[in-house]
Design a protein around this motif. Sequence first.
Motif, PDB file in Angstrom:
ATOM      1  N   LYS A   9       0.828  -1.215   0.000  1.00 13.67           N
ATOM      2  CA  LYS A   9       0.000   0.000   0.000  1.00 13.67           C
ATOM      3  C   LYS A   9       0.859   1.260   0.000  1.00 13.67           C
ATOM      4  O   LYS A   9       0.541   2.252   0.642  1.00 13.67           O
ATOM      5  N   ASP A  63       1.489   3.005  -2.590  1.00 14.70           N
ATOM      6  CA  ASP A  63       1.003   3.969  -3.561  1.00 14.70           C
ATOM      7  C   ASP A  63       0.306   5.122  -2.867  1.00 14.70           C
ATOM      8  O   ASP A  63      -0.580   4.944  -2.047  1.00 14.70           O
ATOM      9  N   GLY A  64       0.762   6.299  -3.233  1.00 11.01           N
ATOM     10  CA  GLY A  64       0.034   7.460  -2.771  1.00 11.01           C
ATOM     11  C   GLY A  64       0.315   7.878  -1.352  1.00 11.01           C
ATOM     12  O   GLY A  64      -0.004   8.977  -0.962  1.00 11.01           O
ATOM     13  N   GLU A  79      -3.493  -1.156  -6.507  1.00  4.21           N
ATOM     14  CA  GLU A  79      -4.511  -2.185  -6.395  1.00  4.21           C
ATOM     15  C   GLU A  79      -4.517  -3.140  -7.574  1.00  4.21           C
ATOM     16  O   GLU A  79      -5.133  -4.179  -7.523  1.00  4.21           O
TER      17      GLU A  79
END
Lengths: 511, 374
Positions: B325, B327-328, B353
Amino acid sequence: MFANLADRLAATIKGLRGKGRLSEADVEATVREIRTALLEADVALPVVREFTAVVKERALAAAASGALNPAQQIIKIVHEELIAILGGETRNLVFAKNPPTVILLAGLQGAGKTTLAGKLALQLKGEGHTPLLVAADLQRPNAVDQLRIISEQAGVAIFAPEPGNGVGDPIRVTREARVYAEQKLHDVVIVDTAGRLAIDAELMEQLRAVRDAARPDETLLVVDAMIGQDAVRTAEEFAEGVGFDAVVLTKLDGDARGGAALSIVSVTKRPIMFASVGEKLTDFEVFHPDRMASRILDMGDMLTLIEQAERVFDAEQTERMARKVSAGEDFTLDDFLEQMQSLKKMGSIGKIMGMLPGMGEMKAQLDQVDDREMDRVAAIIQSMTPAERQEPKILNGSRRSRIARGSGSSVNEVNGLIERFSQAQKMMKQMGKGGMPGIPGMPGMPGLPGLGGGKKSKGKMAKAIKPAKGKSRSGNPAKRADQEAGIFTPTAVPADLDISALPPELKKLLG
Amino acid sequence: MDSGLIYAGIAVLILIVAIVAVVAGVLLRRRGAPVIEQRPVAAPAAQVPAAQVPDAGLPGILEVEIPDPAAGRLHRLRSRLARSNNAIGKGLLALLSAGEPTDSTWDEVEETLLTADLGVGPTQELIARLRTRVKVEGGTTPEHIKKMLREELLNLVDPTMDRNIVMNADGRPAVILVVGVNGTGKTTTTGKLARLLIADGQTVVLGAADTFRAAAADQLQTWGDRVGAAVVRGLEGGDPAAVAFDAVRTGADSQADTVVIDTAGRLHTKTGLMDELGKVKRVVEKQSPVDEVLLVLDATTGQNGLAQARVFREVVAITGIALTKLDGTARGGIVVAVQRELGVPVKLVGLGEGPDDLALFDPLEFVEALVGDL
C-alpha cells in the motif's frame, strides 16, 4: 528506545530536583520530551504541536505556582489533557426515528471493516435489534464470501445479491438493501464497503455514491490502531470525501500505542465510538478514553491488565485461588503450574510486567526475561509426582535428582525453583492471613533482587499492587460484584493504605 | 462492599508477581550457564491429513492471464510517487534549496521526515548528517542539495543489502512463507508474488495456510486461478501447518519452481498464534528448508512496525519485508527503522490495487523516484 514518558520526564527532571520548582527552560526541556514520546506513539505531528503548546502553558502555570514534584505534576497535566481530547464527546449510536437505521462502514484497505461489520451486527443483535449485513465490498476478492461466513457466525441476516470480485454495482446493492430491509423489517442495516486509499479520487467518488444511495444515519470510519502519521490525512480525506460521524479503532489488542486515535479526534473533532480488541466476533467494546490516554503515554495500564487476566484466567479457577489465598491455605505447585499456564496466554512476561505502573525503570531487565523459562519451570513441575506437588517438603535428594533428569534440567535448577516457590508460598499465605500488612514489605520476595534490586523492587511491588484496589473499584463494579460477591470474607480491610503516600496519579484514581 | 473484587484483583496480581519472581529467578541464575539446546519437536505420527489437494487440471479450465514482466515495474512507482505531493524528497528539496538553511528550516525538514513515519531516532540522525554536510560543503545550489539528499537518502535505505528473492533452490522448489499482522495484505501480496514469479517464467504452487479468516482460501484461489498457479488448501479452521506441509509436497511432486505459502494474519502480541506460526515453519522444514520468510508491512503502519518486525524475526526469522500500500502515501518510513534496527531488507513493494502492482524493491530506483524529477 521505548522508554515511557514517565521515565523520560523523570530523567529530564532529575537534574533539577534540587531546585524543587521548574524554570521556564526546564519546562521547555520536559515539553520536548513529551513531544518525542507522543511522536513515538504515532501521534501526528500537527496534533503534537498543538497539544504540547497547551501542556506547556499549563505546565508553566503549575511551575509558577511552585508545585511540588514537578514531574508528576506534568504527567498529570498531560494525562488530563489527553483524556480531555479523547473523551471530549463520547456518545452512542443514534438510531433513526423511522427504521431502518443505516450504518455505513468506511476505511482504508485492511483496517478491518468486514470483521467489524460482523462484530457490530452481533452486538446490535444482542441488544435486541435485527441487523442486516450488506455486502457492498465488491472489489476485494471474496470479500462477499467472508461477510457471508461472518454473518453465519454472528447469526444475522445478510444481503449479498452480487458475487463480488469486481462484479456488480455497490451503489445498486446499497439502494436495494434499504428496500429489502424495509420489507423484511430489519431495523439496522450495516453496509460494508470496499477499502480504499484516501487519495484515489475515483473510488472516493464511488463511496460518495454509495453513501448517497444508503442515506446512512451513522457513517463510521474504521481505523487500524497501528496506523502512523498517515492517520490525519486519511481522516481528513474521508471527512472531506464522504464525511463520517464517529471512529472505530481496530486491532487495539496489539501493542500499538495508538496515537492515531488522538490525531483523528483532535483533527476531525469526531468521537471514537468503539474499539475492537480481538479476532473473535465478541471482542468488541465501547472506547475508554482514560485507558487510551495511559496507553499513548505508555503508562502502566492496570485496568487492561486485570481485564486481560480476567479473560484468560477462568472464573472458577480464579475464585478457587482467591478463596485459597484468603483462607490462608497453602498455595501448591499444582496451583502454581495452573496459574502459570494461564499467565502464559496473556503474552510475554516482560510485557505483562511492563503494564504495571512503576515498572518502567526495570524495562531493560524485563526485556531480558526469556519466556521459554516458563516452559522449563513447567517441565520441572510436571516431572514431579502429585504428592510432591502438594507437599514439596518431601523432596529429598534422590527425588530431586529424578526430577532433574525427568525435566532435562539440573538439581540446582530444581532446588532454585523450590526455594523461590516456598518464598512465594509464604508471601501468599501472609497475604491471606494479614491482608495488606504483608504486602508493602513483601518479606517473601528475596527471589526478586536479581530482577530489580532489593529494596527498590519491593517498593515497586507494593506500588504495583495498591492501584489494583483503586482501579478495580472504579472499574466495573456491577460485573465484578456479581462474579465475586460472597466469595471473599472481608476479614482484612486494607487499613494501612495511606493514600497520601501514593503518587498523584494513583491518588487521583483512588479518588 | 466490594472488597471481594479488590481481593480478586490483588490475588491475580500477586500470582503474576509470584510467578514472575520464581521464573525470573531461575532465569537469572541460569545466565552464563550454557544455553540448553531446544529439543526438536516430535514428528507428527500421521502425515498431516487435513489438507486437500485440488487436481492440477483445475487452473487450466479457467482463462489464464499473462502477467506483466517483473522488470521495470518499480519504474512505474516513480510517476506514482511524483504525483503524490507528499513525497519526502520533494519536500526536503524545496526546503533546503530555499537559501541558507536556518533553524526553522531544519525544524521543517525534521517535520517532513517525522511525518513519513521515519521515527525520531533516524530522523535526528539524518538531520545531523545533512546539517554537517551543508556546513562543511557549503553549497546550497539545488543541484548540490539534490545530490546530497540523494546520497543521504540512499544511505538511509542502504543499497548494499541483499534484496534478491530466492527463486531457485537446487533440485527442489524454493519455499517462501508470507507472514504479517492482520490486514496488511498478505493474501494479496501472495497472489501478486505468484504473478511476479510466473511472469518470470516460473511454475508456482500456492499454499492457503490461512485457515482462520473467513474466505481467505477462496481469495487466494481466485488469485491462483487467474494466473494458473495450483492452490493447495485445507479445511477452514484446520491446521495451517498441515496445509503448508502439503503445499510444499505438492510443489515437490509437481516439480514446481516455487511454493508460496500464505499464512493467517496474527498480531505479534498473541503468543499462542505466534507459536502456531513457528510450528508452521518447523513443520515445513521437515520437508524442505524455508528459503524466504517475508513480513508484509503496511506502509501506513507507524512505529509499531518495528515491534512487529522484532517479534516476527524472533519467531520465524524473517528474511525480507514486503511493503504494501505504498502507492500514494509516500510514507513507509518505518522500514528504514526496521532495516537499521533488525537488518532485514525491504524486498518487495506493493504499489497499487492492480494485480501487477508488486515490484522488486530497488533502492536506487526508489530514491530516484523520491528525488528524481525535481
